[in-house]
Every structure is written in C-alpha cells, then in structure tokens.
Write an enzyme that holds these catalytic residues in place. Structure first.
Site, PDB file in Angstrom:
ATOM      1  N   CYS A 217       0.820  -1.212   0.000  1.00 40.69           N
ATOM      2  CA  CYS A 217       0.000   0.000   0.000  1.00 40.69           C
ATOM      3  C   CYS A 217       0.852   1.259   0.000  1.00 40.69           C
ATOM      4  O   CYS A 217       0.685   2.143  -0.831  1.00 40.69           O
ATOM      5  CB  CYS A 217      -0.913  -0.021   1.218  1.00 40.69           C
ATOM      6  SG  CYS A 217      -1.714   1.547   1.529  1.00 40.69           S
TER       7      CYS A 217
ATOM      8  N   SER B 189       0.004  -9.679  -0.432  1.00 37.88           N
ATOM      9  CA  SER B 189      -0.191 -10.281  -1.746  1.00 37.88           C
ATOM     10  C   SER B 189       0.801  -9.697  -2.736  1.00 37.88           C
ATOM     11  O   SER B 189       1.481  -8.713  -2.447  1.00 37.88           O
ATOM     12  CB  SER B 189      -1.617 -10.016  -2.230  1.00 37.88           C
ATOM     13  OG  SER B 189      -1.832  -8.612  -2.346  1.00 37.88           O
TER      14      SER B 189
ATOM     15  N   GLY C 187      -9.267  -3.663 -14.303  1.00 38.23           N
ATOM     16  CA  GLY C 187      -9.655  -3.563 -12.897  1.00 38.23           C
ATOM     17  C   GLY C 187      -9.142  -2.249 -12.327  1.00 38.23           C
ATOM     18  O   GLY C 187      -8.846  -1.302 -13.069  1.00 38.23           O
TER      19      GLY C 187
ATOM     20  N   LEU D 165      -7.058   0.602 -14.604  1.00 37.72           N
ATOM     21  CA  LEU D 165      -7.725   1.873 -14.917  1.00 37.72           C
ATOM     22  C   LEU D 165      -7.035   3.058 -14.238  1.00 37.72           C
ATOM     23  O   LEU D 165      -6.895   4.126 -14.836  1.00 37.72           O
ATOM     24  CB  LEU D 165      -9.200   1.807 -14.513  1.00 37.72           C
ATOM     25  CG  LEU D 165     -10.001   0.803 -15.357  1.00 37.72           C
ATOM     26  CD1 LEU D 165     -11.420   0.668 -14.841  1.00 37.72           C
ATOM     27  CD2 LEU D 165     -10.023   1.218 -16.831  1.00 37.72           C
TER      28      LEU D 165
ATOM     29  N   GLU E 215      -9.267  -6.401 -21.882  1.00 38.82           N
ATOM     30  CA  GLU E 215     -10.011  -7.009 -20.773  1.00 38.82           C
ATOM     31  C   GLU E 215     -10.699  -8.271 -21.268  1.00 38.82           C
ATOM     32  O   GLU E 215     -11.389  -8.258 -22.282  1.00 38.82           O
ATOM     33  CB  GLU E 215     -11.015  -5.998 -20.202  1.00 38.82           C
ATOM     34  CG  GLU E 215     -12.071  -6.561 -19.263  1.00 38.82           C
ATOM     35  CD  GLU E 215     -11.523  -7.244 -18.012  1.00 38.82           C
ATOM     36  OE1 GLU E 215     -10.683  -6.652 -17.317  1.00 38.82           O
ATOM     37  OE2 GLU E 215     -11.948  -8.396 -17.740  1.00 38.82           O
TER      38      GLU E 215
ATOM     39  N   LEU F 116      -8.008  -4.849   0.064  1.00 39.29           N
ATOM     40  CA  LEU F 116      -8.039  -3.409   0.314  1.00 39.29           C
ATOM     41  C   LEU F 116      -7.342  -3.130   1.632  1.00 39.29           C
ATOM     42  O   LEU F 116      -7.545  -3.861   2.615  1.00 39.29           O
ATOM     43  CB  LEU F 116      -9.495  -2.920   0.398  1.00 39.29           C
ATOM     44  CG  LEU F 116     -10.336  -3.158  -0.868  1.00 39.29           C
ATOM     45  CD1 LEU F 116     -11.799  -2.858  -0.598  1.00 39.29           C
ATOM     46  CD2 LEU F 116      -9.816  -2.296  -2.017  1.00 39.29           C
TER      47      LEU F 116
ATOM     48  N   HIS G 272     -24.880  23.457   2.087  1.00 41.31           N
ATOM     49  CA  HIS G 272     -25.023  23.903   0.699  1.00 41.31           C
ATOM     50  C   HIS G 272     -24.029  25.006   0.426  1.00 41.31           C
ATOM     51  O   HIS G 272     -23.878  25.891   1.256  1.00 41.31           O
ATOM     52  CB  HIS G 272     -26.437  24.437   0.455  1.00 41.31           C
ATOM     53  CG  HIS G 272     -26.614  25.014  -0.915  1.00 41.31           C
ATOM     54  ND1 HIS G 272     -26.745  24.208  -2.025  1.00 41.31           N
ATOM     55  CD2 HIS G 272     -26.633  26.301  -1.359  1.00 41.31           C
ATOM     56  CE1 HIS G 272     -26.856  24.978  -3.098  1.00 41.31           C
ATOM     57  NE2 HIS G 272     -26.787  26.248  -2.729  1.00 41.31           N
TER      58      HIS G 272
END
Ligand code: NAD
Length: 458
Positions: free
Chosen positions: A43, A142, A179, A183, A200, A312, A437
């Site tokens: 990461c 991984s 994936g 991208l 793909e 993740l 807003h």
C-alpha cells in the site's frame, strides 16, 4: 540468539503494522518482522499511496493543459517534468514510512528487518535470529498475479510496481486487465501523454462494481482517450527490440512499447514455513481462518490480503484491530457489509454495500434513487459534472442496501454512506439529514430523496 514476545506479527503492511500498534496499545510486547527496509507494505511502497500521488499530479497536469482555461486562468505552455513528479511521489512515501517508524518507537514495538518464516509452533526465524511468542499473526499480503505466456521482465513488460516508476512516458501502453490497477495507472499515463489500450477478458470493465456505473465509467474513460478491447483473451506477449507484441485470441496482435499486467493479486505464502506447523493454503492460495482469524493452528492467526476477500488496505486494517482485540479482550468485529471501495480515476468511482446486479440475483425487492452531479451546484462550480449517486434501499424496510457513486470526490463522499449503513440507516434517514449547501454531499441527500420520488433539484 533469540528473543521472546507476547506477539510476533509477520508483515509490516496495513494489516501487520496496525495489528502491532493495536496490540502494543493493549499492553502486549510486540515484534513486527518486515522484509523491506520501509514499513507500510505494498500500500505505502508500491500501491495506494504512490499511485494516488501520481494520479493527483497527472490530474494537475491535465488540468493545466485543458481545463484551467475554462476558469479564465491562462498558464501559457505547460511542460511535464516527470523526474520532479516521481521525486514528489518518492518523498511522500518516505515521509509516511518515517511516520510509521515513529509510531513503532512510540509504542515500543520491536522492528525486525528480514524475511520471517515459521519454524514450528510459537517460533519465527529471521535470518540467524530465532524469535518466540505465544501468539503469531501472519500478515504477509499479496503480490501481482502472473499471466501465463506473459513473462514479466520488469522492463518492457511489468506490473504496477514498474508502472509507478517509468522513467519516460510510454508511447503506447498496453494494459492487461480493466480492474482498479489497470484503470488507475492507465489514466495516469494517458493524462501524461501516452496512448493507452486496455485489454479485458470480460465483456465489461471493473468486474464486481455496479454494472450500470461501470458502463458509464467506460464511456467517460473512452472520451478521455483510453481504448478498450473487451472480450479479449490475451494469449501471450513478447518483446521485439523496443516493441512489445501482445497476442490476443481471434484478433490482430497489439503492439506498444510497454505492457502493464494488472490481472489481480495472489496471496504471499511461499517460504513462510506454513508446512512446519501444518497450515495448508486453500485452492486459491489463501490461508484459511475461522471467525477469530485463527488458522488451523491455535496461536497462529492471519489477516489482510493473505486470507482473501477484498484486497483493500482498509479491510486489512479492520481485520488487524478485530484480530488483536479478540486475542486480548475476546471481542472484536469487522462489518464486511460496509467496507467501501474506491477507484481513484477521474471521476472517482466509489461503492459500499450490494450492487443492483447482486440484489437482482438475490431476488431482493429494492427501490432505487439516482441523482446526477449535473444538477448539483457545487459540481457545477468545480466544473466536474460527470456522474451520479445511486442509492439502493430495501423496498419493504427502506434500509440502505448499497450506495454507488461515480463523480467528483466520490471516494470522500462514500464515507457518509458507509457510516449511515453501519448504523442501519434508511434512505429516509439520509434524506432528512441536513447537508451543507453548496456541497457535493447534497447529491447523496437528493439521491436518498429520489428513492421516494421526491428529489428537489431534478
Ligand atoms: P482486479 O481484480 O481489480 O482486476 C483485474 C482485471 O483483469 C479483471 O477485470 C479481470 O477480468 C481481468 N483479467 C484477468 N485475467 C485476464 C486476462 N488473461 N486477460 C485480460 N484481462 C484479464 O485486479 P487489479 O486491478 O490487478 O488489482 C489487484 C487488487 O488490488 C484488487 O483486488 C484491487 O482491489 C486492489 N487494488 C485496489 C485499489 C483501490 O482500492 N483503489 C487500487 C489498486 C488495486
């Protein structure tokens, strides 16, 4: 020589370092074994953080070249200094890694640099050191999956690791896999001037994402110049001089000067000594665990990418905290239904909960509210009006089952949806909460109103 601890964590990524910190907070004597000199794992070193740095920088470049003029800002000739862009990325990574070193010192966690391997129950060997502990957590993460016939040489044909550090902008980058990685990094190099072709295997991009949003994303990315070849099975790739040739089934070979292989990731279990304790990975290579993250061996736990599920960082961090809390206190929990996912393209795509496709498959009766950013004042002022918010709510109870956003800052907006879902909110709850807003978040309120057909601004 040897040392004894309450807990040894193998792996210093988001799973491992968070487990180490939480365990130290709870009073354990902790050692964390990490092979790389920098803490932070994939990461921080070669994943989320460097890719986001490049995404941000390349967006600024595209903005200066294309969209600033519409704001009445003239910048003259815009030039790319790729070296400076890469240095900025490296500096960010180094700074964050130093921050982790500081956190380890603060929590008196013993840092062991080297590759750790189990050597029987309660024992971890790192080089010539033998460490012992009552509990061991495996958090080895991984690595990019190989694609048969496509030999990664780290030069012309590489993975995300190489694509984060190209020394020049490719002329034609061929990306295999539409994936997250394909991208995001395809977008980076497209914005910096490369031709990009994405091959793909499936008939769609972003498998697993809501198909309606994925189709919208594909249209937007195509307008940005990404070329897609769907239903495209890659047979092999090879290098001819300075050129890469990718052979695809039933079509002409695709030629370019770089290939990025981004076809998923595999668990890191090789050389971990699992056989010394009798742990066998499952058919997909993941370490099987029970609801306490315990492997088949008492006292040995596993968390993060190495156990499968969404790969993740934030899922890994949740598991780290829950695992350690269960070891120490007996309780700890991960709500797998409310783990958001974000694809950091421009616009971003973010989701939490079930997709419309899943609800249909599962025969769940739902109501759907959609609000386009075109009708959102803040999106107009940003000049980023592409995309929409889609909320799916249970037809009977109105409980929010899924929220899917494509649009500006979708990755930040999804936090509201994830929090609401974690508290079991209905779409009516979201619709009745006051949103400042003008903000992008108003699109969430409006989509929630749209579930009941009563949006105000569209
Ligand atoms: P992915 O699973 O997201 O996508 C891989 C893609 O490759 C899929 O679309 C798949 O159909 C395709 N594919 C597989 N074999 C193929 C073949 N032979 N030819 C052509 N296409 C093929 O995997 P990824 O993009 O490599 O990312 C790896 C992991 O890292 C993912 O689990 C992802 O969740 C994680 N990641 C997350 C983020 C993020 O959260 N923003 C960013 C990057 C990576």
């Amino acid at each position: 020589m040897g040392a004894s601890f309450d807990l040894i964590v193998i792996g210093g990524g988001p799973a491992g370092y968070v487990a180490a910190i939480r365990a130290a907070q709870l009073g354990l004597q902790v050692a964390c074994v990490e092979a790389e000199p920098l803490l932070g794992g994939t990461c921080l070193r070669v994943g989320c953080i460097p890719s986001k740095a490049l995404l941000e920088s390349s967006e600024r470049f595209a903005e200066a070249r294309v969209t600033l003029a519409a704001h009445g800002v003239r910048v003259g000739t815009v030039e790319l200094d790729l070296g400076a862009m890469m240095q900025r990325k490296t500096d960010i990574v180094q700074t964050l890694a130093k921050g982790l070193d500081g956190l380890f010192r603060k929590h008196r966690i013993t840092r062991v640099v080297g590759r750790g391997r189990l050597a029987g129950a309660g024992q971890v060997v790192v080089g010539d050191q033998r460490l012992t502990a009552r509990q061991i957590i495996l958090a080895t993460g991984s690595r990019p999956a190989d694609l048969p016939g496509v030999p990664v040489d780290g030069e012309r044909i590489g993975t995300s690791t190489e694509a984060l550090s190209y020394r020049e902008v490719p002329r034609h980058l061929i990306v295999i896999g539409a994936g997250y990685i394909g991208l995001e990094l395809g977008s980076v190099w497209r914005r910096l001037g490369a031709e990009v072709t994405v091959l793909e295997f499936l008939p769609r991009i972003l498998p697993g994402m809501d198909s309606e949003l994925a189709a919208e994303a594909q249209k937007i990315f195509s307008r940005q110049g990404l070329r897609f070849q769907l239903n495209c099975r890659v047979r092999s790739a090879h290098v001819e001089g300075n050129e890469c040739v990718v052979e695809v089934e039933g079509g002409e070979p695709v030629r370019g000067d770089r290939v990025l292989v981004a076809v998923g990731r595999r668990a890191n279990t090789a050389g971990l000594g699992l056989d010394t304790v009798g742990i066998t990975p499952d058919g997909r290579g993941f370490i099987p665990v029970n609801e306490n993250f315990q492997t088949s061996v008492p006292g040995i736990y596993a968390i993060g990418d190495v156990i499968g599920g969404p790969m993740l960082a934030h899922k890994a961090e949740e598991e780290a905290v829950a695992c350690v809390e269960r070891i120490v206190t007996g309780v700890g929990h991960v709500d797998y239904n409310t783990i958001p996912s974000v694809c950091y393209t421009e616009p971003e795509i973010a989701a939490v909960g079930r997709t419309e496709d899943q609800l249909k498959e599962q025969g769940v009766a739902y109501r759907k509210g959609v609000f386009p950013f075109l009708a959102n004042g803040r999106a107009r002022t940003l000049g980023q009006t592409e995309g929409r918010v889609k909320i799916l709510a249970d037809a009977r109870t109105d409980r929010v089952l899924g929220v899917h956003i494509i649009g500006p800052r979708a990755g930040e907006l999804i936090a509201e949806a994830a929090t609401a879902m974690a508290f079991g909110a209905s779409s009516e709850d979201l619709a009745r909460c006051c949103h400042a807003h003008p903000t992008l978040a108003e699109a969430i309120k409006e989509a929630a109103l749209a579930v009941d057909g009563r949006m105000i601004h569209a």
